[in-house]
Design an enzyme around this catalytic site. Structure first.
Site, mmCIF file in Angstrom:
data_model
loop_
_atom_site.group_PDB
_atom_site.id
_atom_site.type_symbol
_atom_site.label_atom_id
_atom_site.label_comp_id
_atom_site.label_asym_id
_atom_site.label_seq_id
_atom_site.Cartn_x
_atom_site.Cartn_y
_atom_site.Cartn_z
ATOM 1 N N ARG A 39 82.363 -115.335 -28.338
ATOM 2 C CA ARG A 39 80.936 -115.204 -28.608
ATOM 3 C C ARG A 39 80.306 -116.543 -28.988
ATOM 4 O O ARG A 39 79.130 -116.769 -28.738
ATOM 5 C CB ARG A 39 80.709 -114.189 -29.725
ATOM 6 C CG ARG A 39 81.078 -112.775 -29.312
ATOM 7 C CD ARG A 39 80.826 -111.781 -30.436
ATOM 8 N NE ARG A 39 81.195 -110.437 -30.032
ATOM 9 C CZ ARG A 39 81.131 -109.374 -30.830
ATOM 10 N NH1 ARG A 39 80.708 -109.517 -32.086
ATOM 11 N NH2 ARG A 39 81.484 -108.185 -30.397
ATOM 12 N N GLU A 57 90.189 -123.297 -21.285
ATOM 13 C CA GLU A 57 88.747 -123.430 -21.177
ATOM 14 C C GLU A 57 88.092 -122.261 -21.889
ATOM 15 O O GLU A 57 88.474 -121.104 -21.692
ATOM 16 C CB GLU A 57 88.324 -123.448 -19.704
ATOM 17 C CG GLU A 57 86.824 -123.514 -19.496
ATOM 18 C CD GLU A 57 86.437 -123.414 -18.028
ATOM 19 O OE1 GLU A 57 85.227 -123.359 -17.748
ATOM 20 O OE2 GLU A 57 87.353 -123.372 -17.180
ATOM 21 N N TYR A 116 87.801 -93.888 -32.710
ATOM 22 C CA TYR A 116 88.624 -94.987 -32.186
ATOM 23 C C TYR A 116 89.437 -94.561 -30.958
ATOM 24 O O TYR A 116 89.326 -95.182 -29.895
ATOM 25 C CB TYR A 116 89.532 -95.531 -33.279
ATOM 26 C CG TYR A 116 90.313 -96.746 -32.852
ATOM 27 C CD1 TYR A 116 89.720 -98.010 -32.824
ATOM 28 C CD2 TYR A 116 91.653 -96.642 -32.463
ATOM 29 C CE1 TYR A 116 90.436 -99.125 -32.423
ATOM 30 C CE2 TYR A 116 92.363 -97.752 -32.063
ATOM 31 C CZ TYR A 116 91.756 -98.994 -32.046
ATOM 32 O OH TYR A 116 92.467 -100.085 -31.641
ATOM 33 N N LYS A 120 88.906 -95.685 -26.835
ATOM 34 C CA LYS A 120 89.968 -96.310 -26.054
ATOM 35 C C LYS A 120 90.260 -95.518 -24.774
ATOM 36 O O LYS A 120 90.497 -96.099 -23.715
ATOM 37 C CB LYS A 120 91.245 -96.442 -26.895
ATOM 38 C CG LYS A 120 91.104 -97.377 -28.078
ATOM 39 C CD LYS A 120 90.680 -98.767 -27.650
ATOM 40 C CE LYS A 120 90.523 -99.708 -28.826
ATOM 41 N NZ LYS A 120 90.034 -101.043 -28.419
ATOM 42 N N PRO A 143 99.404 -100.996 -26.433
ATOM 43 C CA PRO A 143 100.194 -101.206 -27.644
ATOM 44 C C PRO A 143 99.867 -100.181 -28.713
ATOM 45 O O PRO A 143 98.877 -99.458 -28.622
ATOM 46 C CB PRO A 143 99.758 -102.600 -28.088
ATOM 47 C CG PRO A 143 98.342 -102.694 -27.645
ATOM 48 C CD PRO A 143 98.250 -101.910 -26.353
ATOM 49 N N VAL A 144 100.709 -100.156 -29.726
ATOM 50 C CA VAL A 144 100.483 -99.283 -30.872
ATOM 51 C C VAL A 144 99.979 -100.158 -32.027
ATOM 52 O O VAL A 144 99.391 -101.212 -31.800
ATOM 53 C CB VAL A 144 101.770 -98.524 -31.222
ATOM 54 C CG1 VAL A 144 102.076 -97.493 -30.141
ATOM 55 C CG2 VAL A 144 102.962 -99.484 -31.366
ATOM 56 N N SER A 158 94.904 -103.537 -38.465
ATOM 57 C CA SER A 158 96.229 -102.922 -38.514
ATOM 58 C C SER A 158 97.180 -103.700 -39.426
ATOM 59 O O SER A 158 98.017 -103.118 -40.113
ATOM 60 C CB SER A 158 96.818 -102.819 -37.108
ATOM 61 O OG SER A 158 96.985 -104.100 -36.522
#
Length: 263
Positions: A39, A57, A116, A120, A143-144, A158
């Site tokens: 950002r 880059e 959440y 996903k 992934p977890v 997490s």
């Protein structure tokens, strides 16, 4: 330049994120040129790559994306899996890449961290539709709960959730308990996760979805591990109240990933 000599290129979105920063590091170490979006490019030192790297880059997100285009060998993007299925009663369930979280159930009950997993699922299915419509080969690594050290200056929630047993952060621990409501606390180390994404990107036969889970455990097992491994710290036992699982009722399997040669 022959095809064999062509410089490998990867595009990683959100380069200053926890997982993305670790992925960029692994890609650079393996000879890739990396284009990453952030950002704020002026804070590029947070993008998980050396400032003086000639193979990295950084471009601004939301600026049209023209600078990040080109023929990358793969695009790094991760979808964290949190499987919530109400019909999984009892013990001994082993889940692979086939089932998805039950969006209808989650949106109907709106309990726990429901938004959440819903976001996903919708994201990954939208990406799959787009890839199919445009003839793009899409391979997804799911992934977890991800832990471990990464170049990013701030850790993803997490990590803070798992460390709440030592920090005593009640809000972070509450999120950890919400995760365990799915029947287990599934963990993976960020280095294993990044190696897995590189592995499927370079494996010609790789296709579809891949679960990346290193350990199926519980909060109580994690607390006991931390107590034994790090006795110099104090596990906040006052957090361990109410109904907590002794052993996982559900396990997520990485058999597909391992079966194709990943260690």
């Amino acid at each position: 330049m022959s095809a064999g000599d062509r410089k490998k290129t990867a595009c990683v979105t959100g380069g200053n994120g926890y997982i993305a920063s670790a992925l960029i590091k692994v890609l650079l170490e393996n000879g890739y040129a990396v284009k990453t979006t952030v950002r704020n490019p002026e804070r590029a030192d947070r993008a998980g790559r050396p400032r003086d790297s000639e193979r990295a880059e950084v471009v601004r997100e939301g600026g049209g994306g023209g600078e990040a285009r080109g023929p990358p060998d793969f695009v790094g993007g991760l979808c964290v899996v949190t499987l919530v299925r109400p019909e999984l009663q009892g013990d001994g369930h082993v889940l692979d890449e086939e089932p998805w979280s039950d969006v209808e159930y989650l949106t109907g009950t709106k309990s726990g961290l429901w938004a959440y997993p819903v976001s996903k699922v919708l994201l990954e299915k939208a990406a799959s539709r787009f890839a199919a419509e445009h003839g793009i080969s899409l391979v997804t690594v799911c992934p977890v709960v991800t832990v471990g050290t990464a170049p990013a200056r701030s850790a993803r929630p997490s990590v803070l959730n798992c460390l709440s047993l030592l920090s005593g952060d009640e809000a972070a621990f509450g999120a950890l308990r919400a995760m365990e409501l799915s029947g287990m606390l599934a963990l993976v180390h960020v280095e294993d996760l990044c190696r897995a994404e590189l592995f499927v990107a370079e494996e010609a036969a790789a296709a579809g979805r891949y679960l990346c889970c290193g350990l199926n455990t519980t909060i109580l097992e994690l607390a006991r591990f931390l107590t034994e491994k790090y006795p110099q710290y104090t596990v906040k036992t006052n957090l361990l109240f109410g109904e907590l699982l002794e052993k996982p009722r559900v396990c997520l399997s990485s058999a597909k990933l391992v079966g194709e040669g990943f260690d």
